[in-house]
Design an enzyme around this catalytic site. Sequence first.
Site, short mmCIF file in Angstrom:
data_model
loop_
_atom_site.label_atom_id
_atom_site.label_comp_id
_atom_site.label_asym_id
_atom_site.label_seq_id
_atom_site.Cartn_x
_atom_site.Cartn_y
_atom_site.Cartn_z
N LEU A 151 -11.30 7.37 28.63
CA LEU A 151 -12.06 6.85 27.48
C LEU A 151 -13.21 5.97 27.96
O LEU A 151 -13.32 4.81 27.61
CB LEU A 151 -11.12 6.09 26.54
N GLY A 152 -14.06 6.56 28.78
CA GLY A 152 -15.28 5.86 29.23
C GLY A 152 -16.38 6.09 28.20
O GLY A 152 -16.11 6.39 27.04
N ILE A 154 -18.49 8.58 27.87
CA ILE A 154 -18.51 9.93 27.29
C ILE A 154 -17.26 10.15 26.43
O ILE A 154 -17.35 10.67 25.32
CB ILE A 154 -18.65 10.99 28.41
N ILE A 229 -14.86 18.83 29.88
CA ILE A 229 -16.30 18.56 29.94
C ILE A 229 -16.59 17.71 31.18
O ILE A 229 -17.70 17.28 31.42
CB ILE A 229 -16.72 17.83 28.63
N ARG A 231 -14.84 17.54 35.09
CA ARG A 231 -14.94 18.24 36.37
C ARG A 231 -13.78 19.22 36.49
O ARG A 231 -12.65 18.90 36.08
CB ARG A 231 -14.85 17.25 37.55
N ASP A 255 -16.39 23.77 30.21
CA ASP A 255 -17.77 23.69 30.69
C ASP A 255 -17.81 23.56 32.21
O ASP A 255 -18.87 23.70 32.82
CB ASP A 255 -18.48 22.47 30.05
N GLU A 260 -17.40 26.19 40.89
CA GLU A 260 -18.62 26.66 40.21
C GLU A 260 -19.59 27.26 41.22
O GLU A 260 -19.71 26.74 42.32
CB GLU A 260 -19.26 25.48 39.47
N HIS A 278 -21.47 24.96 32.81
CA HIS A 278 -21.76 23.55 33.14
C HIS A 278 -23.10 23.10 32.53
O HIS A 278 -24.05 22.81 33.25
CB HIS A 278 -21.74 23.33 34.66
C1 8YV Z 1 -25.36 17.72 35.83
C2 8YV Z 1 -23.13 16.45 35.52
O1 8YV Z 1 -25.39 19.06 35.45
O2 8YV Z 1 -23.96 14.30 35.11
C3 8YV Z 1 -23.10 14.97 35.64
O3 8YV Z 1 -22.17 14.46 36.28
O4 8YV Z 1 -22.21 17.10 35.81
C4 8YV Z 1 -24.35 17.11 34.92
O5 8YV Z 1 -25.02 16.28 34.06
C5 8YV Z 1 -25.19 17.66 37.29
O6 8YV Z 1 -25.14 16.40 37.79
C6 8YV Z 1 -26.35 18.40 37.97
O7 8YV Z 1 -25.91 18.86 39.16
#
Ligand code: 8YV
Length: 312
Positions: A151-152, A154, A229, A231, A255, A260, A278
Site C-alpha cells: 500500500l505505497g 501506487i 501491476i 513486477r 501487466d 519480459e 508492461h
Molecule cells: C517503466 C516501470 O516502463 O516505473 C517503473 O518501475 O516499470 C515503468 O514505468 C520502466 O521503468 C521502463 O523501463
Amino acid sequence: MAVEIVQTTPMPPAIQQALDRDYTVHRLWEAKDRDALLKEVAPRIRGMVTSGGVGAQPPLIEALPKLEVISSFGVGYDSIDIDCAKRRGVIVTNTPDVLTDDVADTAMALLLAMMRRIPQGDQFVRQGRWPKDKFPLTDKLGGKVMGVLGLGRIGQAIARRAEPFNVEIRYFGPRKKAGIAWRYYDDLVAMAKDVDILMIACPGGKETEKLVNAAVIDALGPKGYVVNIARGSVVEEPALVTALVTGKLAGAGLDVFADEPNVPEALWTLDSVTLAPHVGSATHATRQAMGDLVLKNLAAHFAGQPVLTRVV
Ligand code: 8YV
C-alpha cells in the site's frame, strides 16, 4: 566541455533531444562493440541514464570509475544494484509520483477488462459473431473485497479508485500504515483467504521475490482474481499459470511478467486472463514527465544541487 554520460536504453524523443543538447551521450544499446566503447569512454563518464527495465548491474557500474549519478527512468529500481551504487558512492534517482495515476488507471483497466471480458467482447463484435450468438455473462466487480499487496503510493491510488466501484479494501505490507483505516494483515495467506481480488502493487526485488506463491494462490481459490501491476518477480509465475490453466484461480490481469517480453504461451489462449505488455506508465504525458524528471535529476546533480528524487 559537456559532461559525458552513458545511456543504456532509448528515451522519448524530446528527452533524447535534451540529453543530446546538454551532454555528450554515449549510447550503449546502439554500440556495435559495447565493451570497446565502454573501454574508450569509461574514464570520462560521470553520469548514467537508464530505465527500470534495463537497470544497472555491477559490471557496468564498476566499469565506470568516475561515475557520480545514475538517473533512472521509472519508479522501480529493482534492476539497479543499489548496494553496488552505495559502495561506490554513486547517487541513484528514480521517477516516483509522476506515474502513479497512470499505473493505478492501468490496474483498474486490467481488473475490469479481465472480470468483464472486455477484450473478448471486442473480438466478438469485430468477428461478426454478435448477430448469431450471445456473449456469455461475466462477474460483477461491485461488492468484491480487494487485498492490496503493497500500500505505497501506487497501491493507495489503486485503492482510492476501487472504492467508488463499491470494492472493500484491505492490505498487506511490511507494516501497518499510520492514518489508514483499511484492515491490515501481516500475513499474506491470511489476507488471500479473505479477499476476492489480490492487487499486486509492491516494489520488486529480493524482499518481495515470489511472495505470491502457490500457497497464496491456493488461498485465493477458484473464485479469486490476481492483478499484477508491479513486477513479475513478485509472483511464482509457474504456480500462477498452473492455477489459471486448471481453473484453480478465476482470472488474472497482468501487466508484468517474470521474463519480459516473454509471456508463458499457456496464457495466450485463456479467456480468464487479460495481458498487457508492461504499459502501466506508457502514456505520452507520463513518459514525458518521467523523462523530465530524469533530466532534472541529472541537471541538479551536475549543477552541484541536491537531486530531486533520490533513492540512495
Ligand atoms: C517503466 C516501470 O516502463 O516505473 C517503473 O518501475 O516499470 C515503468 O514505468 C520502466 O521503468 C521502463 O523501463
